[in-house]
Design a protein around this motif. Structure first.
Motif, PDB file in Angstrom:
ATOM      1  N   ALA A 200       3.744  -7.114  13.644  1.00  0.00           N
ATOM      2  CA  ALA A 200       2.209  -7.133  12.462  1.00  0.00           C
ATOM      3  C   ALA A 200       3.281  -6.704  11.219  1.00  0.00           C
ATOM      4  O   ALA A 200       2.063  -6.604   9.834  1.00  0.00           O
ATOM      5  CB  ALA A 200       1.861  -6.108  13.226  1.00  0.00           C
ATOM      6  N   LEU A 201       4.203  -5.681  10.965  1.00  0.00           N
ATOM      7  CA  LEU A 201       4.595  -5.272   9.832  1.00  0.00           C
ATOM      8  C   LEU A 201       4.910  -5.857   9.249  1.00  0.00           C
ATOM      9  O   LEU A 201       4.616  -5.757   7.908  1.00  0.00           O
ATOM     10  CB  LEU A 201       5.210  -3.789   9.933  1.00  0.00           C
ATOM     11  CG  LEU A 201       6.201  -3.347   9.355  1.00  0.00           C
ATOM     12  CD1 LEU A 201       4.894  -2.468   8.893  1.00  0.00           C
ATOM     13  CD2 LEU A 201       6.979  -1.912   9.117  1.00  0.00           C
ATOM     14  N   ALA A 202       5.499  -6.829   9.740  1.00  0.00           N
ATOM     15  CA  ALA A 202       6.177  -7.917   8.571  1.00  0.00           C
ATOM     16  C   ALA A 202       4.940  -8.826   8.065  1.00  0.00           C
ATOM     17  O   ALA A 202       4.893  -9.267   6.849  1.00  0.00           O
ATOM     18  CB  ALA A 202       7.085  -8.991   9.205  1.00  0.00           C
ATOM     19  N   GLY A 203       3.696  -9.331   8.739  1.00  0.00           N
ATOM     20  CA  GLY A 203       3.027  -9.583   8.407  1.00  0.00           C
ATOM     21  C   GLY A 203       1.641  -9.243   6.931  1.00  0.00           C
ATOM     22  O   GLY A 203       1.643  -9.959   6.354  1.00  0.00           O
TER      23      GLY A 203
ATOM     24  N   LEU B  41      -1.318  -2.251   8.204  1.00  0.00           N
ATOM     25  CA  LEU B  41       0.099  -2.085   7.198  1.00  0.00           C
ATOM     26  C   LEU B  41       0.443  -0.511   7.597  1.00  0.00           C
ATOM     27  O   LEU B  41       1.565  -0.046   8.719  1.00  0.00           O
ATOM     28  CB  LEU B  41       0.640  -2.388   6.293  1.00  0.00           C
ATOM     29  CG  LEU B  41       1.906  -1.937   5.930  1.00  0.00           C
ATOM     30  CD1 LEU B  41       2.349  -2.631   4.826  1.00  0.00           C
ATOM     31  CD2 LEU B  41       2.207  -0.830   5.077  1.00  0.00           C
ATOM     32  N   ILE B  42      -0.716  -0.337   7.496  1.00  0.00           N
ATOM     33  CA  ILE B  42      -0.591   1.209   8.153  1.00  0.00           C
ATOM     34  C   ILE B  42      -0.326   1.896   9.592  1.00  0.00           C
ATOM     35  O   ILE B  42      -0.107   2.666  10.545  1.00  0.00           O
ATOM     36  CB  ILE B  42      -1.925   2.414   7.673  1.00  0.00           C
ATOM     37  CG1 ILE B  42      -2.063   2.700   6.140  1.00  0.00           C
ATOM     38  CG2 ILE B  42      -1.852   3.628   8.246  1.00  0.00           C
ATOM     39  CD1 ILE B  42      -3.397   3.088   5.511  1.00  0.00           C
ATOM     40  N   GLU B  43      -1.567   0.841  10.873  1.00  0.00           N
ATOM     41  CA  GLU B  43      -1.168   0.931  12.002  1.00  0.00           C
ATOM     42  C   GLU B  43       0.124   0.827  12.164  1.00  0.00           C
ATOM     43  O   GLU B  43       1.255   1.174  13.162  1.00  0.00           O
ATOM     44  CB  GLU B  43      -2.000   0.104  12.703  1.00  0.00           C
ATOM     45  CG  GLU B  43      -2.383   1.060  13.896  1.00  0.00           C
ATOM     46  CD  GLU B  43      -3.904  -0.035  14.750  1.00  0.00           C
ATOM     47  OE1 GLU B  43      -3.202  -0.303  16.049  1.00  0.00           O
ATOM     48  OE2 GLU B  43      -4.670  -0.093  13.759  1.00  0.00           O
ATOM     49  N   ALA B  44       0.762  -0.543  11.939  1.00  0.00           N
ATOM     50  CA  ALA B  44       1.872  -0.975  11.978  1.00  0.00           C
ATOM     51  C   ALA B  44       2.775  -0.236  11.843  1.00  0.00           C
ATOM     52  O   ALA B  44       3.973  -0.367  12.445  1.00  0.00           O
ATOM     53  CB  ALA B  44       2.009  -2.640  11.480  1.00  0.00           C
ATOM     54  N   ALA B  45       3.095   0.118  10.380  1.00  0.00           N
ATOM     55  CA  ALA B  45       3.807   1.296  10.019  1.00  0.00           C
ATOM     56  C   ALA B  45       4.241   2.112  10.759  1.00  0.00           C
ATOM     57  O   ALA B  45       5.360   3.255  11.453  1.00  0.00           O
ATOM     58  CB  ALA B  45       3.448   1.527   8.504  1.00  0.00           C
ATOM     59  N   ALA B  46       3.122   3.031  11.229  1.00  0.00           N
ATOM     60  CA  ALA B  46       3.092   4.227  11.730  1.00  0.00           C
ATOM     61  C   ALA B  46       3.034   3.797  13.456  1.00  0.00           C
ATOM     62  O   ALA B  46       4.259   4.869  13.783  1.00  0.00           O
ATOM     63  CB  ALA B  46       1.461   4.616  12.163  1.00  0.00           C
ATOM     64  N   ARG B  47       3.594   2.791  14.144  1.00  0.00           N
ATOM     65  CA  ARG B  47       4.054   2.894  15.013  1.00  0.00           C
ATOM     66  C   ARG B  47       5.753   1.829  15.541  1.00  0.00           C
ATOM     67  O   ARG B  47       5.589   2.466  16.458  1.00  0.00           O
ATOM     68  CB  ARG B  47       3.089   1.737  15.625  1.00  0.00           C
ATOM     69  CG  ARG B  47       1.291   1.789  16.211  1.00  0.00           C
ATOM     70  CD  ARG B  47       1.592   2.610  17.529  1.00  0.00           C
ATOM     71  NE  ARG B  47      -0.017   3.372  17.888  1.00  0.00           N
ATOM     72  CZ  ARG B  47      -1.047   4.192  17.614  1.00  0.00           C
ATOM     73  NH1 ARG B  47      -0.488   5.093  17.122  1.00  0.00           N
ATOM     74  NH2 ARG B  47      -1.481   4.569  18.448  1.00  0.00           N
ATOM     75  N   SER B  48       5.919   1.746  14.199  1.00  0.00           N
ATOM     76  CA  SER B  48       7.159   1.058  14.257  1.00  0.00           C
ATOM     77  C   SER B  48       7.823   2.904  13.641  1.00  0.00           C
ATOM     78  O   SER B  48       9.186   2.727  13.387  1.00  0.00           O
ATOM     79  CB  SER B  48       7.270   0.528  13.046  1.00  0.00           C
ATOM     80  OG  SER B  48       6.475  -1.006  13.522  1.00  0.00           O
ATOM     81  N   GLY B  49       7.391   3.782  13.731  1.00  0.00           N
ATOM     82  CA  GLY B  49       8.072   4.111  13.036  1.00  0.00           C
ATOM     83  C   GLY B  49       8.749   5.096  11.253  1.00  0.00           C
ATOM     84  O   GLY B  49       9.499   5.831  10.520  1.00  0.00           O
ATOM     85  N   ALA B  50       8.070   3.624  10.928  1.00  0.00           N
ATOM     86  CA  ALA B  50       7.833   4.023   9.020  1.00  0.00           C
ATOM     87  C   ALA B  50       6.693   4.775   8.279  1.00  0.00           C
ATOM     88  O   ALA B  50       6.476   4.490   7.697  1.00  0.00           O
ATOM     89  CB  ALA B  50       8.122   2.023   8.407  1.00  0.00           C
ATOM     90  N   HIS B  51       7.035   6.115   8.026  1.00  0.00           N
ATOM     91  CA  HIS B  51       5.903   7.173   7.704  1.00  0.00           C
ATOM     92  C   HIS B  51       5.398   6.918   6.489  1.00  0.00           C
ATOM     93  O   HIS B  51       4.871   7.204   6.068  1.00  0.00           O
ATOM     94  CB  HIS B  51       6.554   8.287   8.585  1.00  0.00           C
ATOM     95  CG  HIS B  51       6.145   8.919  10.139  1.00  0.00           C
ATOM     96  ND1 HIS B  51       5.335   8.424  11.216  1.00  0.00           N
ATOM     97  CD2 HIS B  51       7.717   8.186  11.422  1.00  0.00           C
ATOM     98  CE1 HIS B  51       5.712   8.132  12.626  1.00  0.00           C
ATOM     99  NE2 HIS B  51       6.624   7.964  12.407  1.00  0.00           N
ATOM    100  N   GLU B  52       7.101   6.694   5.811  1.00  0.00           N
ATOM    101  CA  GLU B  52       7.106   6.575   4.579  1.00  0.00           C
ATOM    102  C   GLU B  52       6.155   5.485   3.659  1.00  0.00           C
ATOM    103  O   GLU B  52       5.351   5.888   3.209  1.00  0.00           O
ATOM    104  CB  GLU B  52       8.638   6.515   3.691  1.00  0.00           C
ATOM    105  CG  GLU B  52       8.717   8.400   4.077  1.00  0.00           C
ATOM    106  CD  GLU B  52      10.366   7.914   3.397  1.00  0.00           C
ATOM    107  OE1 GLU B  52      10.394   7.439   2.796  1.00  0.00           O
ATOM    108  OE2 GLU B  52      10.938   9.442   3.537  1.00  0.00           O
TER     109      GLU B  52
END
Length: 903
Positions: free
Chosen positions: A685-688, A708-719
């Motif tokens: 999801a983050l890649a898309g 992107l915010i949901e996918a990044a938050a769940r993937s640990g990409a907080h910044e």
């Protein structure tokens, strides 16, 4: 097969058949059998003619003329369209698909009295408008006792009938071919000669009868002829020509006159013959030779006779007969056909004829015959002696060619216009038209600079046209998106700042141009206020030009989504569907249906969305227009159907890239993010979402930032999530709607802890509950429940997760429902899988018809909305009643709307 077709029609089931085969193979003979066998039917026949292919509705007229007295039974828009198309009123040009629906209504009306059979021979030579209308009707027939049969030559380029049921007529087998050949020739035939003729003919019956006529007695006896390699149709024509050679000159001239006039009017033929000095005795040799029948109507033995006669005549001979036909045609009764004959009677410039053709073009355009109007104008330009007038007419012909869907031909006419002395305004209009053609053909990055150049040229000459061209350039630049490396939206907007001031009061498109100019020059926040004024101007309370809304609704609809304005988003899509339905604008209706489906989807109404997608697909199939696939893709990803979604994503991404549709890349990135967030595959999801967020695509970037915010938050990409949140807050804060602030609060909560997170989750649920966006409300319950579970507040988590699960299950958002179910199980709760007995479920169309009937619409009103006949509506309602175990329309009112949902 033909006998079975008649049996089915007698039983009340519509039947359509395309009889396909090469010239001379026997298609016309089969049609004669069909007509002879149609006892008890009302039969109408028509045939296409090469020389009428540019005359709108020429092929359809003989079929519909006997039915026009029934037009008063049609709904108003259809009645008016039919009257305009067939020259019975001076109403504005009708949409050809409203004419098609009117023709369908006429068929349904006459079929109430007795079965109807329409037979169309040589359909490959139908004029474009008749072919499209008949194909549209053929695909909408269902429950009427109507048979529609086309005969088409093979090979044929009649794409309109592609996909309809076919009967392919091949040649005779060798034994039958020999028997037919033997029956046609007196005496014995040398075996070698017979085998050669059978081989050459390929079993074609007409070839078997005609080819031996060109052989000498010596060749028939000894087989000394040389195999002819020319195409079979040409050789059959040559055999007819050899028979013509023996006819008197007056007879050949009479046949040429008949071949040049495809109407088949015997009285007209004899009037023209008299002007050529031909008497009644000229016909006898041709009739004795079996080449033509002049009883009642002019009928050649075979179309190849007509084409052979006309094709081999010299140009002066053709001009003489066309001149006689023009003189014999009543200018008051049929001015357009008279002008057409006059145009073919000369190759020299003639202003009188050119003026006549220009008047005919105007009449054709008013009837909706844009192809005919273009043909009249094109010939008018060719015959215009004055260079300046020739340029004006060539430019008008090019405009008509574009409007009729022939941009390639328009480009050639623009080249003619460019060689003529044009004034500055005409050259600016030429530049705009050339840019519009480039956009229609390629939709690539070359269109925005061309449209921008045209707008700059128009600016000092025609302010309204210049502003329209700037908006076209801006729309093209938005469409090209990230694939546009020459002139992007910002560059167009900068140039548009110097556009002429809008008239007062400004048109909605003027406000839209000003708002988009501000957005792309001063930024999103600055553009919110002027764009809101533009959306208000496009709203129902502002009135406005309906044609303008139908032309431009796609752009303000995207703006409404970009501003998170769900009420306007809903209102624009709903109004666009209604206006397109009322006008019968089937070219743009599928797009409007797609937008309305997207609105339904976001409201959690997946089944009505699916019905609209199905209707959109049915219309694009019937009309041959490019399919609008975004709504069906979005529906698939929200449903979480991975296989179907990935296939559509992969096809769509490649297609968008090949066409230069950069905005499509952003759209497919966003939809893939929705799919994978639903499936819980956050890395994918983050890649898309990253792909979608690389460019500011109108109406996409804001939605993609949420994913992107949901996918990044769940993937640990907080910044990365925090940076995306800052970009989102700038937009949602300026928009200020419950939808905007609801998704902002949810996104903020995903990056927060403790009481701050809980406050944001509750705010998100409260705000989204006051919007139309139910799918994001369900997602707010889901992520809140997931957070509560991680906080070890299992009881509270179960409440939120069960709410989310129930909402997703009702809408059939399977992937998100499964995600909620897994989380609910992790809290120790349970979730039931939804099961549905689909045995007696309504189809999407049945569900739609049931809902419209429940609202009190009559069968004709439902048919007009869904582009089907009232009889077909009644057929579907009968199936609805049986499935729902009711007996009347009144009982539909006692059923909940959910009971009318298809499965």
């Amino acid at each position: 097969m033909l006998d079975q077709l008649l049996t089915s029609v007698r039983a009340g089931r519509s039947q359509v058949l395309v009889v396909r085969g090469e010239a001379g193979v026997g298609k016309s003979a089969l049609l004669e059998h069909l007509v002879r066998s149609a006892s008890g039917f009302r039969v109408a026949r028509a045939a296409g003619h090469e020389y009428e292919m540019e005359l709108a509705y020429a092929g359809l007229h003989p079929l519909c003329a006997p039915l026009l007295d029934l037009r008063e039974r049609l709904p108003g828009p259809q009645r008016d369209a039919v009257a305009a198309a067939f020259g019975l009123s001076a109403a504005p040009a009708p949409d050809r698909f409203v004419v098609g629906l009117g023709v369908l209504g006429l068929l349904s009306a006459v079929a109430e009295e007795r079965p109807l059979l329409w037979v169309v021979d040589d359909a490959q030579w139908l004029d474009k408008t008749s072919a499209l209308t008949l194909a549209f009707v053929a695909r909408r027939l269902l429950a009427e006792p109507v048979g529609l049969v086309f005969a088409v030559r093979e090979p044929s380029n009649l794409a309109e009938v592609t996909g309809l049921p076919e009967l392919v007529v091949g040649g005779l087998g060798d034994d039958d071919a020999r028997a037919l050949l033997d029956s046609a020739l007196p005496g014995r035939l040398d075996e070698l000669v017979r085998d050669r003729i059978v081989a050459e003919s390929g079993g074609n019956p007409l070839a078997l009868l005609e080819l031996p006529r060109g052989l000498t007695p010596a060749e028939l006896a000894g087989g000394f002829g040389v195999l002819d390699a020319t195409p079979l149709a040409n050789r059959i024509e040559q055999s007819f020509l050899r028979r013509l050679d023996s006819l008197p000159d007056d007879t050949r001239r009479l046949l040429l006159t008949a071949a040049a006039e495809p109407v088949g009017d015997v009285a007209l033929l004899w009037r023209a013959a008299a002007r050529l000095g031909l008497g009644a005795d000229a016909a006898a040799p041709a009739q004795s030779a079996g080449l033509v029948d002049l009883r009642g109507r002019v009928r050649f033995r075979h179309p190849l006779v007509r084409s052979a006669i006309y094709g081999t005549a010299t140009l002066p001979e053709r001009e003489r007969v066309h001149h006689a036909l023009a003189e014999a045609t009543d200018p008051d009764v049929d001015p357009d056909r008279r002008a057409w004959h006059r145009a073919h009677a000369t190759t020299m410039p003639d202003e009188d004829i050119a003026t006549e053709l220009e008047l005919s073009a105007g009449r054709a355009a008013r009837r909706g015959g844009l192809a005919a109007a273009a043909a009249f104008l094109e010939r008018a330009a060719e015959l215009t002696p004055d260079p300046a007038r020739r340029g004006r007419r060539a430019l008008a012909a090019a405009r008509a060619k574009v409007d009729s869907g022939a941009p390639d031909a328009a480009d050639k006419l623009l080249a003619v216009a460019e060689m003529c002395p044009l004034d500055d305004l005409q050259r600016a209009r030429l530049a705009r038209l050339r840019a519009q053609i480039a956009f229609a053909l390629r939709r690539g990055s070359d269109s925005p600079p061309l449209l921008l150049d045209a707008a700059d040229r128009l600016a000092p000459l025609d302010g309204d046209a210049a502003r329209e061209a700037y908006l076209e350039a801006l729309g093209a630049a938005i469409f090209a998106g990230r694939l546009n490396d020459r002139v992007g939206p910002a560059e167009v907007a900068t140039a548009a700042r110097d556009a002429p001031r809008a008239r007062q009061p400004p048109r909605p498109i003027d406000l839209l141009l000003d708002g988009l100019t501000t957005r792309y020059t001063d930024g999103y926040v600055a553009g919110v206020a002027p764009l809101r004024r533009a959306l208000t101007a496009f709203g129902p309370d502002a009135g406005g030009d309906h044609d303008e809304l139908m032309r431009w609704f796609w752009l303000p609809w995207l703006v409404a989504g970009d501003l998170w304005d769900d009420e306007t988003w809903y209102g624009l899509a709903t109004r666009a569907v209604r206006l397109c339905r009322d006008a019968g604008a089937l070219v743009v209706l599928p797009l409007a249906l797609g937008y309305r489906a997207v609105v339904h989807l976001h409201a959690g109404e997946f089944e009505p969305a699916a019905s609209l997608v199905d209707e959109s697909d049915a219309i694009t199939e019937a009309t041959g227009n490019a399919p609008a696939k975004y709504a069906s893709l979005l529906l698939a990803v929200w449903r979480g159907v991975e296989t179907e979604s990935l296939a559509a994503l992969n096809w769509g991404l490649g297609n968008a890239t090949a066409r230069g549709e950069g905005r499509g890349i952003g759209g497919y990135g966003y939809t893939s993010a929705v799919l994978y967030n639903g499936l819980g595959r956050y890395g994918d999801a983050l890649a898309g979402a990253r792909s979608a967020c690389e460019y500011d695509d109108l109406g996409i970037l804001g939605f993609a930032l949420v994913e992107l915010i949901e996918a990044a938050a769940r993937s640990g990409a907080h910044e990365e999530a925090a940076a995306a949140l800052r970009r989102l807050e700038e937009r949602t804060g300026a928009a200020g709607t419950d939808w905007a602030l609801g998704v902002q609060a949810r996104s903020t909560a995903l990056l927060s802890d403790g009481a701050a997170a809980e406050s944001c989750y509750r705010e998100a649920i409260d705000r989204l509950a006051h919007s139309r966006i139910a799918v994001h409300l369900a997602r707010a319950h889901l992520v809140y429940g997931e957070w509560l579970r991680r906080e070890n507040r299992r009881v509270d988590a179960r409440e939120q997760l069960r709410t989310a699960h129930d909402m997703f299950t009702r809408t059939r958002a399977e992937a998100f429902a499964e995600r909620a179910r897994r989380e609910l199980l992790a809290t120790g709760g349970t979730a039931r899988r939804r099961t549905v007995d689909t045995r007696d479920a309504l189809t999407p169309q049945e569900g739609q018809i049931a809902r419209l009937a429940r609202e009190g619409l009559s069968n004709p009103e439902i048919g007009a909305q869904l582009f089907i006949s009232p009889r077909t509506v009644q057929y579907h309602l009968g199936k609805v009643f049986a499935k729902l175990e009711i007996t009347s329309r009144g009982q539909l009112n006692r059923l909940p709307l959910s009971g009318l949902d298809p499965t």
